[in-house]
Design a protein around this motif. Structure first.
Motif, PDB file in Angstrom:
ATOM      1  N   GLY A 147       0.767  -1.234   0.000  1.00 58.59           N
ATOM      2  CA  GLY A 147       0.000   0.000   0.000  1.00 58.59           C
ATOM      3  C   GLY A 147       0.796   1.280   0.000  1.00 58.59           C
ATOM      4  N   GLY A 148       0.815   1.974  -1.117  1.00 57.52           N
ATOM      5  CA  GLY A 148       1.449   3.280  -1.230  1.00 57.52           C
ATOM      6  C   GLY A 148       0.971   3.948  -2.497  1.00 57.52           C
ATOM      7  N   ILE A 149       1.197   5.239  -2.596  1.00 58.59           N
ATOM      8  CA  ILE A 149       0.712   5.982  -3.752  1.00 58.59           C
ATOM      9  C   ILE A 149       1.305   5.458  -5.062  1.00 58.59           C
ATOM     10  N   GLU A 205      -4.403  -5.256   1.654  1.00 53.78           N
ATOM     11  CA  GLU A 205      -5.667  -4.530   1.730  1.00 53.78           C
ATOM     12  C   GLU A 205      -5.461  -3.041   1.513  1.00 53.78           C
ATOM     13  N   ASN A 206      -4.340  -2.512   2.064  1.00 45.30           N
ATOM     14  CA  ASN A 206      -4.082  -1.082   1.891  1.00 45.30           C
ATOM     15  C   ASN A 206      -3.818  -0.734   0.438  1.00 45.30           C
ATOM     16  N   ALA A 207      -3.185  -1.638  -0.301  1.00 41.58           N
ATOM     17  CA  ALA A 207      -2.941  -1.372  -1.719  1.00 41.58           C
ATOM     18  C   ALA A 207      -4.255  -1.254  -2.482  1.00 41.58           C
ATOM     19  N   SER A 208      -5.252  -2.050  -2.075  1.00 41.40           N
ATOM     20  CA  SER A 208      -6.541  -2.041  -2.778  1.00 41.40           C
ATOM     21  C   SER A 208      -7.308  -0.739  -2.547  1.00 41.40           C
ATOM     22  N   LYS A 209      -6.859   0.073  -1.566  1.00 49.25           N
ATOM     23  CA  LYS A 209      -7.488   1.370  -1.338  1.00 49.25           C
ATOM     24  C   LYS A 209      -6.990   2.424  -2.321  1.00 49.25           C
TER      25      LYS A 209
END
Length: 402
Positions: A13-15, A40-44
């Protein structure tokens, strides 16, 4: 080199997740079979549907979402992969891998895979330089993971510096270059001695020499790059190794070096004795600082153990290479040392010649094997000299095994 390969792409998960979309597309266009595992954070940041459309394969996020009851998903993925790429790799996923934490689909799959793993970090410049992150990356390097250095530039957080995810084209180029790289020393155990020794006289004085260890360290780094498992026994030096996975044993005296080398020697395939070991040491040493007097000082010296000679006498199947740093008739002395100490090869240089002395970044050497085949290497960096020396050693080892 990625065509036809099964590539597991781990997306944390990162920009920079948006670049992973382009990476998925380009890998697929090159003929790779890509399966994406997201946190999960990447999917945001990017929908899993995007990666599914680009890869034409299911996307994995939840460890407990078992799509096929006959298989355990994360184990099946781990075994399926020929290559694993983590892009972007956040400080979080790097920390998990370095410390064996498996608490989601991506970390669990990566810990289970035997594939080559390439890590492309992306984070704030200060996070990238944090000691904890640096330690974690060094640990992963020791484990055999491969890093694709981030670029420098404007970051999403507003800072300008190192931490930007490398471009997809560059990531693919690095992976392809590494995959096609020949590793002729893979499976070989290499032992190298480097640097000077110090022979203590009293608490503030010692006898030593001008060796820096740069040539021995260059040979060690080159061997690691060629796939070897490398151990360096190093005398006192400030020189650092490029590869953290190289085992370094620090010693001080000739006796220390003798002991350390003989401990490693039986388990080694190739041994290069590049250290400048003292031939003599003070016969008497003092626990307190010697005070100067009005008369001359006479220090009686005694011989140290001849490490190279002892290795030549004890070797079984090891390929043994010595060094001869001379200032007059170097070839004559080098040839004598080659024969007398039962070496397979020797590297000879005249340290009185500009560019070939101690502590510099360049060298001029002659490689001579036991068949008296001679290779002259003109002035070049010690790194380049090291690479050429390994070519000769590998050639001679192959000739012996014909």
């Amino acid at each position: 080199m990625v065509s036809g390969k099964n590539i597991l792409l781990g997306v944390s998960g990162g920009i920079a997740v948006y670049k992973a979309c382009a990476l998925t597309s380009k890998l697929t266009q090159k003929g790779a079979n890509v399966k994406v595992v997201m946190t999960e954070n990447a999917s945001k940041f990017v929908s899993p549907l995007t990666f599914q459309a680009l890869s034409r394969n299911p996307v994995y996020i939840d460890t407990f979402d078992e799509k096929d009851p006959e298989k355990i998903a994360h184990i099946d993925l781990a075994d399926w992969a020929d290559i694993a790429i983590i892009a972007p790799a956040t400080a979080n996923i790097i920390g998990k891998l370095a410390n064996g934490i498996a608490d989601d689909m991506l970390s669990t799959t990566l810990l289970a895979t035997r594939a080559d793993v390439y890590i492309a970090p992306a984070m704030n410049v200060h996070m990238y330089a944090h000691p904890a992150v640096v330690d974690n990356m060094n640990r992963l390097d020791e484990f055999g993971y491969h890093f694709i250095e981030p670029g420098a530039g404007y970051l999403a957080c507003g800072y300008v510096g190192k931490g930007r995810l490398e471009e997809p084209e560059t990531i693919i180029e690095v992976v392809e270059n590494h995959q096609q790289k020949d590793e002729p020393l893979k499976g070989k155990k290499v032992l190298i001695s480097a640097g000077p020794t110090r022979e203590v006289l009293d608490p503030v004085r010692f006898f030593s020499n001008r060796s820096s260890g740069k040539m021995g360290f260059a040979l060690a780094d080159a061997a690691a790059e060629l796939g070897a498992e490398v151990t360096v026994v190093a005398g006192p030096t400030d020189v650092q190794l490029e590869y953290a996975r190289i085992k370094r044993v620090d010693v001080v005296s000739a006796e220390d070096m003798y002991t350390a080398i003989h401990e490693e020697f039986p388990h080694s395939d190739i041994v290069i004795k590049a250290a400048a070991v003292a031939d003599y040491r003070p016969k008497q040493t003092f626990t307190e600082k010697m005070k100067k007097t009005g008369s001359d000082l006479l220090v009686e010296m005694e011989r140290t153990k001849d490490i190279l000679k002892s290795l030549g006498e004890e070797k079984s199947n090891q390929f043994l290479v010595g060094f001869a740093a001379e200032t007059q008739t170097p070839l004559e002395y080098g040839k004598g040392k080659l024969e007398k100490k039962k070496l397979d090869a020797i590297v000879i240089n005249n340290v009185a010649v500009d560019g070939a002395g101690f502590a510099g970044d360049t060298n001029i050497v002659t490689y001579l094997n036991k068949s008296l085949q001679q290779e002259n290497l003109p002035l070049a960096s010690k790194k380049d000299i090291a690479k050429k020396l390994w070519e000769f050693i590998i050639r001679d080892m192959k000739d012996e095994n014909k």
